[in-house]
Scaffold this motif. Structure first.
Motif, mmCIF file in Angstrom:
data_model
loop_
_atom_site.group_PDB
_atom_site.id
_atom_site.type_symbol
_atom_site.label_atom_id
_atom_site.label_comp_id
_atom_site.label_asym_id
_atom_site.label_seq_id
_atom_site.Cartn_x
_atom_site.Cartn_y
_atom_site.Cartn_z
ATOM 1 N N TRP A 150 37.282 -64.440 28.079
ATOM 2 C CA TRP A 150 37.804 -63.121 28.398
ATOM 3 C C TRP A 150 37.918 -62.938 29.919
ATOM 4 N N TYR A 170 49.947 -63.977 25.891
ATOM 5 C CA TYR A 170 49.484 -62.951 26.811
ATOM 6 C C TYR A 170 48.957 -63.651 28.049
ATOM 7 N N PRO A 175 44.693 -59.169 28.323
ATOM 8 C CA PRO A 175 43.624 -58.719 27.414
ATOM 9 C C PRO A 175 42.655 -57.713 28.020
ATOM 10 N N HIS A 178 44.344 -54.178 28.331
ATOM 11 C CA HIS A 178 44.937 -53.473 27.197
ATOM 12 C C HIS A 178 44.121 -53.515 25.901
ATOM 13 N N PHE A 179 43.110 -54.369 25.841
ATOM 14 C CA PHE A 179 42.377 -54.519 24.582
ATOM 15 C C PHE A 179 40.869 -54.472 24.816
ATOM 16 N N SER A 181 38.656 -56.381 22.714
ATOM 17 C CA SER A 181 37.980 -57.568 22.193
ATOM 18 C C SER A 181 38.971 -58.708 22.010
ATOM 19 N N LYS A 182 38.443 -59.901 21.822
ATOM 20 C CA LYS A 182 39.285 -61.056 21.536
ATOM 21 C C LYS A 182 40.014 -60.867 20.211
ATOM 22 N N GLN A 184 40.933 -58.129 18.685
ATOM 23 C CA GLN A 184 42.031 -57.169 18.828
ATOM 24 C C GLN A 184 43.214 -57.795 19.568
ATOM 25 N N THR A 185 42.904 -58.630 20.552
ATOM 26 C CA THR A 185 43.947 -59.300 21.324
ATOM 27 C C THR A 185 44.760 -60.241 20.444
ATOM 28 N N SER A 188 46.962 -58.345 17.988
ATOM 29 C CA SER A 188 48.142 -57.810 18.654
ATOM 30 C C SER A 188 49.156 -58.910 18.953
ATOM 31 N N LEU A 189 48.660 -60.081 19.336
ATOM 32 C CA LEU A 189 49.553 -61.190 19.689
ATOM 33 C C LEU A 189 50.313 -61.695 18.463
ATOM 34 N N ARG A 209 44.921 -72.293 25.520
ATOM 35 C CA ARG A 209 44.429 -71.411 26.582
ATOM 36 C C ARG A 209 44.842 -71.995 27.935
#
Length: 229
Positions: A150, A170, A175, A178-179, A181-182, A184-185, A188-189, A209
């Motif tokens: 993160w 992203y 992250p 806008h978010f 947690s991982k 939630q990220t 969303s992605l 990554r």
């Protein structure tokens, strides 16, 4: 290392399009940036800190490598009451010669060729614009959707469902901004990739990554830098 000079160059590509002229070369802004920092360190040498010296060294090193190739993204924001609002963002994971890549994606992001979320940027928006340049590096295949750090890594996901492939990314700064947690990220992605249906936890997600170097510049800063060119 991303630099203010690269952002100024992207601004000039945009402004040149409005003024129907050729943009100045990247090296012009690199020299302007280096000269400004050199003048600062010379005029206040007695009070220049080690941090200032390191910053100048990094800018000089970044400019020296201006002809290298990088995966990169160009981001345009409109700043309203001090708050940035996304106006366009596009780039590539294929390494690009820096000047050519910045020119291509500064223009593409501003006219929304490949991004239907936005309308083309208008000349009247220039005073409120902010440009961000992200140079990407250190790509690694992760062991799973949550195998990234993160605030350090950007993430790129890809997966296939019923013969259709999906992918989205992203950048590293997204992250934390806008978010919460991982999880939630990643959720969303998956939606950003265009998929809606099953939980992301059931999808055959492959995640890469990466790290990035990012800097940004306001229109006023661009104007000031261009006067020194």
């Amino acid at each position: 290392m991303a630099s203010k000079a690269q952002c100024a160059f992207c601004f000039d590509v945009l402004v040149a399009n409005f003024e129907d002229r050729s943009s100045l070369p990247l090296i012009s802004f690199e020299k302007s940036e280096s000269a400004a920092i050199s003048e600062l360190t010379s005029s206040s040498s007695s009070s220049v800190s080690s941090v200032d010296t390191v910053s100048f060294s990094k800018v000089t090193s970044a400019n020296h490598k201006s002809h290298s190739s990088y995966p990169l993204f160009v981001t345009w924001n409109v700043v309203v009451r001090g708050q940035p609002r996304l106006r366009g963002c596009i780039g590539t994971f294929e390494p690009q010669p820096l000047e050519r890549g910045l020119r291509t994606y500064a223009r593409t992001a501003s006219v929304a060729f490949d991004d239907t979320r936005f309308n083309p940027i208008l000349a009247k928006e220039l005073p409120s614009l902010e440009c961000g340049v992200s140079l990407l590096m250190d790509f690694e295949e992760a062991s799973g959707p949550l195998d990234w750090e993160w605030g350090v890594h950007g993430i790129r996901i890809s997966f296939a469902v019923s013969g259709r492939r999906y992918s989205a990314t992203y950048l590293p700064d997204v992250p934390p901004e806008h978010f919460d947690s991982k999880e939630q990220t990643v959720e969303s992605l998956v939606h950003k990739a265009g998929f809606s249906g099953a939980s992301w936890r059931t999808l055959p997600i492959k995640l890469v990554r990466y790290k990035g170097s990012k800097t940004s510049l306001s229109y006023a800063e661009y104007v000031a830098m261009k006067k020194r060119v």
